[in-house]
Design a protein around this motif. Sequence first.
Motif, short mmCIF file in Angstrom:
data_model
loop_
_atom_site.label_atom_id
_atom_site.label_comp_id
_atom_site.label_asym_id
_atom_site.label_seq_id
_atom_site.Cartn_x
_atom_site.Cartn_y
_atom_site.Cartn_z
N VAL A 155 0.84 -1.20 0.00
CA VAL A 155 0.00 0.00 0.00
C VAL A 155 0.87 1.25 0.00
O VAL A 155 0.56 2.24 -0.65
N GLY A 156 1.99 1.20 0.72
CA GLY A 156 2.91 2.35 0.73
C GLY A 156 3.41 2.68 -0.65
O GLY A 156 3.56 3.87 -1.01
N SER A 157 3.68 1.67 -1.46
CA SER A 157 4.19 1.93 -2.82
C SER A 157 3.15 2.61 -3.69
O SER A 157 3.48 3.25 -4.69
N VAL A 158 1.88 2.49 -3.32
CA VAL A 158 0.81 3.18 -4.03
C VAL A 158 0.59 4.57 -3.45
O VAL A 158 0.33 5.53 -4.18
N LEU A 159 0.71 4.70 -2.13
CA LEU A 159 0.42 5.97 -1.48
C LEU A 159 1.44 7.06 -1.84
O LEU A 159 1.07 8.22 -2.03
N LEU A 160 2.71 6.71 -1.92
CA LEU A 160 3.72 7.75 -2.17
C LEU A 160 3.50 8.49 -3.49
O LEU A 160 3.57 9.72 -3.52
N PRO A 161 3.21 7.81 -4.59
CA PRO A 161 2.90 8.56 -5.82
C PRO A 161 1.64 9.42 -5.68
O PRO A 161 1.55 10.49 -6.29
N ILE A 162 0.66 8.97 -4.89
CA ILE A 162 -0.56 9.76 -4.69
C ILE A 162 -0.21 11.10 -4.06
O ILE A 162 -0.78 12.14 -4.42
N VAL B 237 -0.17 19.75 0.67
CA VAL B 237 -0.55 20.43 1.91
C VAL B 237 0.44 20.16 3.04
O VAL B 237 0.23 20.61 4.16
N TRP B 238 1.50 19.42 2.74
CA TRP B 238 2.38 18.94 3.79
C TRP B 238 3.71 19.70 3.83
O TRP B 238 4.23 20.12 2.80
N GLY B 239 4.24 19.82 5.03
CA GLY B 239 5.60 20.31 5.21
C GLY B 239 6.55 19.13 5.09
O GLY B 239 6.77 18.58 4.01
N ASP B 240 7.09 18.73 6.20
CA ASP B 240 7.99 17.58 6.25
C ASP B 240 7.21 16.29 6.01
O ASP B 240 6.13 16.10 6.57
N ILE B 241 7.74 15.39 5.17
CA ILE B 241 7.17 14.04 5.00
C ILE B 241 8.25 13.04 5.36
O ILE B 241 9.34 13.05 4.78
N ARG B 242 7.94 12.17 6.32
CA ARG B 242 8.89 11.14 6.74
C ARG B 242 8.37 9.76 6.34
O ARG B 242 7.18 9.47 6.48
N LEU B 243 9.27 8.95 5.89
CA LEU B 243 8.95 7.58 5.50
C LEU B 243 9.55 6.64 6.54
O LEU B 243 10.75 6.71 6.84
N ILE B 244 8.71 5.76 7.06
CA ILE B 244 9.11 4.89 8.18
C ILE B 244 8.71 3.46 7.85
O ILE B 244 7.66 3.21 7.26
N ALA B 245 9.56 2.52 8.25
CA ALA B 245 9.27 1.10 8.01
C ALA B 245 10.02 0.28 9.05
O ALA B 245 10.63 0.82 9.98
N SER B 246 9.99 -1.02 8.90
CA SER B 246 10.69 -1.90 9.82
C SER B 246 12.19 -1.72 9.70
O SER B 246 12.69 -1.14 8.73
N ALA B 247 12.93 -2.21 10.68
CA ALA B 247 14.38 -2.04 10.71
C ALA B 247 15.04 -2.63 9.46
O ALA B 247 16.04 -2.08 8.96
N ARG B 248 14.48 -3.70 8.93
CA ARG B 248 15.11 -4.32 7.75
C ARG B 248 14.98 -3.47 6.49
O ARG B 248 15.74 -3.65 5.54
N GLU C 80 14.08 12.51 -3.22
CA GLU C 80 14.45 11.25 -2.58
C GLU C 80 14.41 11.40 -1.06
O GLU C 80 14.81 12.44 -0.52
N ALA C 81 13.89 10.36 -0.40
CA ALA C 81 13.81 10.37 1.06
C ALA C 81 14.28 9.03 1.60
O ALA C 81 13.93 7.98 1.06
N GLU C 82 15.08 9.07 2.64
CA GLU C 82 15.58 7.85 3.25
C GLU C 82 14.55 7.32 4.24
O GLU C 82 13.96 8.06 5.03
N VAL C 83 14.35 6.03 4.19
CA VAL C 83 13.39 5.38 5.09
C VAL C 83 14.00 5.22 6.47
O VAL C 83 15.13 4.73 6.62
N LEU C 84 13.25 5.65 7.49
CA LEU C 84 13.69 5.54 8.87
C LEU C 84 13.14 4.28 9.51
O LEU C 84 12.06 3.80 9.15
#
Length: 357
Positions: free
Chosen positions: A20-27, A34-45, A57-61
């Motif tokens: 779902v995340g891979s679909v949401l980011l292009p949306i 309407v957003w300022g900072d956008i952070r991408l978060i996922a599991s440690a792996r 480009e954004a690094e996943v935290l």
Amino acid sequence: MTADRSSGPALAVVGATGAVGSVLLPILSQRADVWGDIRLIASARSAGRVLAVRGEEAEVLALTEDAFEGFGPGDVVIFLTPPEISAQWAPVVTTRGAVAVDQSAAFREDPEVPLVVPEVNAHAVRIRPRGIVAGPDCVTAAMIAAVGALHAEYALADLGVSSYQAASAAGRAGSEALRRQLSLVAGTDLGEKPGDVRRAVGEDTGPFAGPLALNVLPWSGELREGGWSSHELAVRAETRRILELPDLPVAVTCVQVPVLAGHSLTVRARFENRVDAAHAREILEGAPGVVLVDDPAAGEFPTPADAAGTDPAWVGRVRASLDDDHALEFFVCADNLRKGAALNATQISELIAGESA
């Protein structure tokens, strides 16, 4: 790390690397920013991966408390995660004053958490005692805009649906399992004799109850009392909550079909008032989030292939019941990852962001 509010509230997407995340980011890149900072978060792996969002480009935290540093009132965190992850981390977000928008089943039955589809009950977003807003199951999301529009005109009294669910509802594991199975049966005459498909697929059924290629499975979810599945009961409960009809009779049968993207449903809706099919088509043509495609004589009706990758629910085969002038029957399709999850979460989040505009 501090959330940047100079150009709008901050947004975090937890589960950004999932299906779902891979679909949401292009949306996020396609809609008004309407957003300022956008952070991408996922599991440690998945931490350290680099994904594109809003043309940058954004690094996943990694999912830790540090990932939400600086988040507070007015900010939003979308959870595209399994229920146990949402249940653990949504309260962490809300204690900071931010709002959690959860697409899992973790909070859908909680009376203090509004269950929202913006085309139907956007007003419900404003009352959130726990600071959490939930989105429905992707099956409910596929049909509810059409059903809700008709309910507003005719007053829904009874609902019967059968769903035809795409493999991608089970995430990447579901899509990959169907592709593997199709490769095993492609170019063969399998399916003409009992047991052919089961023998070809073997034990490799993935997340499904049996082989899905060249087959349909009248099952989705976990077993509940009375032989109902958890997904069937979820559609019933969610429809009642969203439409604010706690006693609405709802009968559901969930069926898994060999389609990669796009849920479909047959719907039989009975109303308190007499239904005119032509007027019902006019209502659906003007309903937010709905596209009417209904000319069977010309071979025009919606299919999952039409819905895949699009925002609306596609409705067709609209017809009055042969036996009841208070009943209407129709067919609806919607992209389960987009309309059923990613877009709904985005729309909810934008409503919340608009509160502080």
